[in-house]
Scaffold this motif. Structure first.
Motif, PDB file in Angstrom:
ATOM      1  N   TRP A  97     -35.143  17.927  45.094  1.00 37.30           N
ATOM      2  CA  TRP A  97     -36.250  17.063  45.474  1.00 37.30           C
ATOM      3  C   TRP A  97     -37.510  17.488  44.708  1.00 37.30           C
ATOM      4  N   PRO A  98     -38.117  16.589  43.922  1.00 37.43           N
ATOM      5  CA  PRO A  98     -39.259  16.964  43.079  1.00 37.43           C
ATOM      6  C   PRO A  98     -40.429  17.616  43.829  1.00 37.43           C
ATOM      7  N   ARG A  99     -40.701  17.181  45.042  1.00 41.35           N
ATOM      8  CA  ARG A  99     -41.839  17.744  45.786  1.00 41.35           C
ATOM      9  C   ARG A  99     -41.616  19.197  46.199  1.00 41.35           C
ATOM     10  N   THR A 100     -40.353  19.607  46.312  1.00 35.79           N
ATOM     11  CA  THR A 100     -40.054  20.984  46.739  1.00 35.79           C
ATOM     12  C   THR A 100     -39.314  21.771  45.658  1.00 35.79           C
ATOM     13  N   GLN A 101     -39.300  21.242  44.456  1.00 33.44           N
ATOM     14  CA  GLN A 101     -38.518  21.871  43.391  1.00 33.44           C
ATOM     15  C   GLN A 101     -38.947  23.311  43.123  1.00 33.44           C
ATOM     16  N   LYS A 160     -40.505  25.450  45.137  1.00 33.66           N
ATOM     17  CA  LYS A 160     -40.085  26.275  46.269  1.00 33.66           C
ATOM     18  C   LYS A 160     -38.588  26.506  46.231  1.00 33.66           C
ATOM     19  N   TYR A 209     -42.335  26.044  34.772  1.00 35.60           N
ATOM     20  CA  TYR A 209     -42.970  25.158  35.758  1.00 35.60           C
ATOM     21  C   TYR A 209     -44.466  25.471  35.856  1.00 35.60           C
ATOM     22  N   LYS A 268     -47.535  23.179  34.590  1.00 35.50           N
ATOM     23  CA  LYS A 268     -48.560  22.770  35.553  1.00 35.50           C
ATOM     24  C   LYS A 268     -49.948  23.133  35.033  1.00 35.50           C
TER      25      LYS A 268
END
Length: 155
Positions: A73-77, A79, A139, A143
């Motif tokens: 899942w991109p939003r939790t990648q 983590k 990552y 960012k």
């Protein structure tokens, strides 16, 4: 455009897919071969007791599948990648304990990993630890470069 900036997203996705495949495969294999996985944990020279083996025989595969979803899942990648790194470090420490300190080597894990010796399993785990570190690093670099690019566009 630098090579790293251009391909870092692709590299992160490839590493993420590798972790998703690894954890989903390993988790479901352990759940399907539940008795065998429990017996392997119960006969481990490193882990103490029947209760520990019981808890781990359910906890590990569920955690592996959960981490795979976090990575997917991109939003939790990010983590999920940190969780994957943590799991792989723990698994690597366990395998290293078997390889270097155990008086005997128990049966291997289920699935395709039964084809590997314990030292080969250790090498595979170290490779996955390295992949997790690379993905997390990329990552963060990606960012930071996106934030810098955003600031240049605003000014």
């Amino acid at each position: 455009m630098k090579w790293g900036k251009k391909y870092s997203g692709i590299i992160i996705e490839i590493i993420s897919v590798l972790f998703i495949v690894l954890f989903v495969y390993a988790g479901f294999t352990k759940l399907m071969e539940g008795d065998r996985f429990f017996n392997n944990l119960n006969n481990s020279p490193i882990l103490p007791g029947n209760a520990t083996a019981y808890i781990l025989s359910w906890g590990i595969p569920i955690l592996e599948i959960l981490v795979a979803f976090f990575v997917a899942w991109p939003r939790t990648q990010l983590k999920g990648l940190y969780a994957a790194l943590g799991l792989m470090i723990l698994f690597t420490l366990y395998v290293a304990g078997i390889v270097f300190f155990s008086p005997y080597t128990p049966c291997s894990c289920g699935g395709i990993l039964t084809l590997l010796t314990w030292p080969q399993h250790l090498v595979v785990n170290i490779c996955f630890v390295s992949l997790a570190i690379i993905a997390i690093r990329l990552y963060h670099i990606r960012k930071l470069s996106n934030v810098e690019l955003y600031h240049y566009k605003v000014e």
